[in-house]
Scaffold this active site. Structure first.
Site, PDB file in Angstrom:
ATOM      1  N   HIS A  12      -2.377  -1.657   9.391  1.00 35.25           N
ATOM      2  CA  HIS A  12      -3.095  -2.405  10.428  1.00 35.25           C
ATOM      3  C   HIS A  12      -4.346  -3.078   9.879  1.00 35.25           C
ATOM      4  O   HIS A  12      -4.902  -3.968  10.524  1.00 35.25           O
ATOM      5  CB  HIS A  12      -3.441  -1.492  11.610  1.00 35.25           C
ATOM      6  N   ASP A  43       2.180   3.014   8.881  1.00 37.12           N
ATOM      7  CA  ASP A  43       0.832   2.424   8.827  1.00 37.12           C
ATOM      8  C   ASP A  43       0.223   2.504   7.428  1.00 37.12           C
ATOM      9  O   ASP A  43      -0.951   2.835   7.264  1.00 37.12           O
ATOM     10  CB  ASP A  43      -0.093   3.099   9.839  1.00 37.12           C
ATOM     11  N   SER A 121     -10.494   3.533   8.435  1.00 39.96           N
ATOM     12  CA  SER A 121      -9.070   3.281   8.218  1.00 39.96           C
ATOM     13  C   SER A 121      -8.796   2.861   6.785  1.00 39.96           C
ATOM     14  O   SER A 121      -9.473   1.995   6.230  1.00 39.96           O
ATOM     15  CB  SER A 121      -8.579   2.185   9.169  1.00 39.96           C
TER      16      SER A 121
END
Length: 461
Positions: A12, A43, A121
């Site tokens: 992402h 992901d 992230s």
């Protein structure tokens, strides 16, 4: 940094990218990185940096083994609140099959209580020995809970990397394509002639899965490659733990052959099936990041996708179309729900300009399989009229020659460079162009995603 000139981050983080730049801590120079692969379900994204200067003095991370509960964990990243590197520390709280928000999938995940915020992230999580145990990727936010962050474990990352090494691209995590029900109730097991406290009941089988050739509703799966499946839908994990049955499937690769032990009519038997990635009638992501579209005399057609539903909001779609998106299974690989998203007003389409977000079912009497098939039918049409049949028996009819003559004017008026997306310039596959659709669209009574269930007694694997 994992060595061989490659980096890992979250998928992402590079979604819809045009250019990706990276830099090392303590260095103010940014280097251009190339995205080699994106694993939407897990992901994870794989990047490469060609510059030799970037790798000077760099040491690749060493992957560690799966941690245990209460093991210390340190998360490194650049979250909100500052520009320099941030380090937070906590412990492993839970290890189980977890819902991955980005890919709408369910894979093994590590829950930690170390703070994870936007910007963390793609950053590594370390154990107390300095080994990387995973990649930070999401957080659970609720007024009723706090300090719940998630890390992608190294077993999932390694699966992604092995998939890329095997195929030169990311092919995805496979699935069995079966809706299962837990069998904790003794009367249910007795009715199905299951002698012990084991097994899960097959309630629905995806037509596109290989399992549809060997499984049917009413079968009870009691083992997977020799591993016994409990009545709660769990299997042994490590020495004293149990984990969701889906975990065993996620360890396999696309094309792997597995053996299932099933009870059918009270008889124990063995069957084999090939695992493949799931075929979504309404995909959660747009392949290639650019949506397919076809404009015919101002009528804009596109496949129905979850990003489109989110962008347009559920209220703009009819209940019947939303029900298909939530409950219908693809009958064959490549099937799509094609909708008329909007009409670019012109005198050639007068009376139709208020239409929008309606499914087109047939063109000149031929059922539509996907957007590529519709483009082929329109291109090869020699009839006087173009006849589009929509859901709820609505009909749109255009004169073919008038529609063709108006197309260029409409594109110019609305400053649109092409009447179709680049992928529709390629020839239609023979399997789509020549074959006929058999059977009605499979709109069942159960959702096609685990996230849609209000309880956990039913689940897809």
């Amino acid at each position: 940094m994992i060595g061989d000139g490659m980096l890992l981050t979250n998928a992402h983080c590079v979604e819809h990218h045009t250019q990706v730049k990276v830099k090392k801590r303590g260095d103010d120079t940014k280097y251009v990185a190339k995205v080699l692969a994106r694993g939407l379900e897990c992901d994870v994204a794989l990047l490469s940096v060609d510059s030799k200067k970037f790798w000077e003095g760099a040491e690749p991370l060493q992957f560690g083994s799966m941690p245990c509960l209460q093991d210390g964990v340190t998360v490194v990243g650049y979250p909100l609140g500052g520009d320099t590197i941030s380090v937070t520390k906590g412990v492993v709280s839970r290890i189980e099959v977890t819902s991955y928000a980005h890919g709408s999938s369910e894979l093994l995940g590590i829950q930690i209580d170390a703070a994870i915020n936007p910007g963390n992230s793609g950053g590594p999580a370390f154990n107390d020995q300095g080994e990387c145990i995973g990649v930070a990727f999401q957080v659970y936010r609720s007024e009723e809970a706090e300090n719940i962050g998630y890390v992608i474990p190294t077993v999932v990352v390694s699966h992604f990397l092995q998939d890329y090494e095997r195929n030169g691209k990311y092919t995805g995590f496979p699935c069995l394509g079966v809706l299962l029900q837990k069998m904790e109730n003794p009367a249910l097991r007795s009715f199905l002639k299951v002698p012990s406290n084991e097994g899960v009941l097959v309630r629905r089988v995806e037509p596109t899965s290989d399992a549809s050739h060997v499984l049917k509703e009413g079968d009870v799966i009691v083992s997977f490659d020799g591993v016994q499946v409990g009545s709660e839908g769990t299997v042994p994990f490590r020495s004293t733990e149990r984990i969701a049955f889906r975990y065993l499937i996620s360890q396999k690769f696309a094309g792997d052959v597995i053996e299932l032990g099933i009870i059918r009519g009270g008889n124990l038997m063995k069957v084999q099936a090939v695992l493949n990635p799931r075929v979504h009638l309404v995909p959660y992501h747009i392949e290639g990041d650019q949506p397919s579209y076809l404009i015919v005399a101002g009528l804009v057609f596109t496949p129905l996708t979850e990003p489109l539903i989110e962008e347009e909001c559920d209220d703009s779609f009819g209940l019947k179309l939303l029900a298909k998106a939530r409950y219908s299974l693809a009958r064959f690989k490549g099937e799509q729900i094609v909708i008329l998203s909007q009409v670019l007003a012109n005198e050639v389409n007068i009376g139709y300009e208020d239409m929008g977000n309606q499914q087109v079912l047939k063109f000149n009497g031929t059922p539509i399989k996907n957007i590529h098939h519709l483009a082929h039918l329109v291109d090869s049409c020699k009839d006087t009229y173009l006849v589009f049949e929509f859901e709820d028996n609505y009909l749109v009819i255009l004169e073919r020659e008038a529609a063709a003559a108006a197309s260029s004017r409409i594109l110019k008026d609305y400053s649109i460079p092409s009447e179709r997306s680049p992928d529709l310039l390629e020839p239609c596959e023979d399997s789509f162009c020549d074959s006929q659709i058999t059977g009605q669209q499979d709109s069942g009574q159960s959702p096609v995603s685990n996230a849609e269930f209000g309880f956990d007694a039913l689940f897809w694997v």
